[in-house]
Design an enzyme around this catalytic site. Structure first.
Site, mmCIF file in Angstrom:
data_model
loop_
_atom_site.group_PDB
_atom_site.id
_atom_site.type_symbol
_atom_site.label_atom_id
_atom_site.label_comp_id
_atom_site.label_asym_id
_atom_site.label_seq_id
_atom_site.Cartn_x
_atom_site.Cartn_y
_atom_site.Cartn_z
ATOM 1 C CB CYS A 132 -0.949 -0.010 1.196
ATOM 2 S SG CYS A 132 -0.166 -0.427 2.769
ATOM 3 C CG HIS A 170 -1.029 4.124 4.350
ATOM 4 N ND1 HIS A 170 -1.747 3.863 5.490
ATOM 5 C CD2 HIS A 170 -0.555 2.913 3.911
ATOM 6 C CE1 HIS A 170 -1.715 2.566 5.745
ATOM 7 N NE2 HIS A 170 -1.000 1.970 4.807
#
Length: 341
Positions: free
Chosen positions: A132, A244
């Protein structure tokens, strides 16, 4: 005509997002199957906003013959057992686990960055989805690398608890609640308290002192973008549910100004530049949730090195960091190799 698509690990965070995104993007589907472990067999899961419910099928007994694409979001263990079985049956596997990412016979794809690499999928009938934190990093780096050739990247990540699955999200919620009422906030999923704290440790430690998460960012960036780029990462878990963030500093071979970089990023595929030099003129994880884009803000020149830039990058890790990228790979595969009709 559409495709026959399987989502493996359909009941998890990423599997559910895969189903949502397939529906949102109107991926051409003739038939879809939701597959998971035995404990979820028989459960029902919604496919998109249509209200269509899918009955979850047991991975142990699922026959992949006749299916076109399998999106795996089941972790390395089930993937190791069942992905080769699906691939051997003629179903192309797009895997979200780390199992195949560094396999030289498996392409590691971010469609905005290295779409041509997908042509090697036939060697194993498997395509890997990157980590990710890597996915959003390379989306931001690619257009800048094309313009001025990146020599070195230093990245510090601020990774949400959803990267550790439902258990991570539950732990942040429960610890936050417990702290407010004066109860203990004992860690279970994480190594230390995550509520109102940050933890500079994701995945296991390696012999050189880095963590496996940091190693993944280094080797995956090199495989996807350019093996000559030097990368060092510090990966940190933060008390954010989804999204994130990354603080990235870049050293280039050629001169590039912040203004030029902004102009390039403004037009780059998959990137949304939000860079106003004022209060709130940047994107935080809260704003990126549910979005497709990789958001870039705070682009500025780094005066400590020749040809240096610094920037801030935010993305929904369940989407671009996982489910969205997998669906984009399926779309790319369809365009280049599996055209129907």
């Amino acid at each position: 005509m559409g495709y026959r698509v399987v989502v493996v690990g359909a009941t998890g965070n990423v599997g559910r997002e895969m189903l949502n995104i397939l529906a949102e993007r109107e991926f051409p589907i003739d038939e879809i199957a939701a597959v998971a472990s035995a404990r979820s067999t028989g459960d029902e899961i919604e496919f998109g906003e249509s209200g269509k419910m899918l009955k979850v099928r047991n991975i142990e007994h699922f026959d992949f013959a006749g299916w076109d694409i399998a999106l795996f979001a089941a972790g390395s263990g089930p993937t190791k057992e069942h992905a080769p079985r699906a691939a051997a049956a003629g179903c192309v596997v797009i895997d979200n686990s780390s199992l195949y990412r560094m396999d030289p016979d498996v392409p590691l794809i971010v469609p905005e960055v290295n779409p041509e690499a997908i042509d090697g999928y036939r060697r194993k009938n498997i395509i890997a989805n990157p980590n990710c934190s890597t996915a959003q990093l390379v989306v931001a780096l690619k257009p800048l690398h094309d313009a001025a050739r990146i020599r070195r990247v230093v990245v510090a990540t601020y990774q949400s608890v959803s990267g550790a699955g439902k258990a991570g999200m539950d732990e942040l919620f429960e610890q936050s609640r417990n702290i407010f009422v004066g109860d203990p906030a004992e860690p279970r999923t994480f190594t230390k308290q995550i509520a109102f704290n940050v933890i500079p440790h994701i995945d296991v430690f390696l012999d050189d002192g880095s963590t496996k998460e940091e190693w993944k960012m280094v080797v995956e960036t090199k495989k996807i973008l350019d093996p000559k780029i030097k990368v060092v990462a510090t990966c940190v878990r933060v008390p954010v549910f989804v999204g994130h963030s990354e603080a990235i500093t870049i050293e280039f071979e050629d001169e590039i100004s912040a203004k030029k970089a902004q102009s390039i990023l403004r037009e780059a595929p998959g990137v949304m530049l939000v860079d106003k030099r004022e209060d709130g003129g940047y994107v935080t994880p809260v704003e990126c949730v549910g979005e497709y884009a990789t958001f870039v803000s705070r682009v500025r020149e780094d005066p400590t090195v020749e040809n240096g830039l610094a920037l801030w990058c935010v993305s929904d890790n369940l989407r671009k960091g996982a489910a969205l990228n997998a669906v984009q790979i399926a779309e790319l595969l369809g365009r280049r190799h599996l055209q129907k009709g």
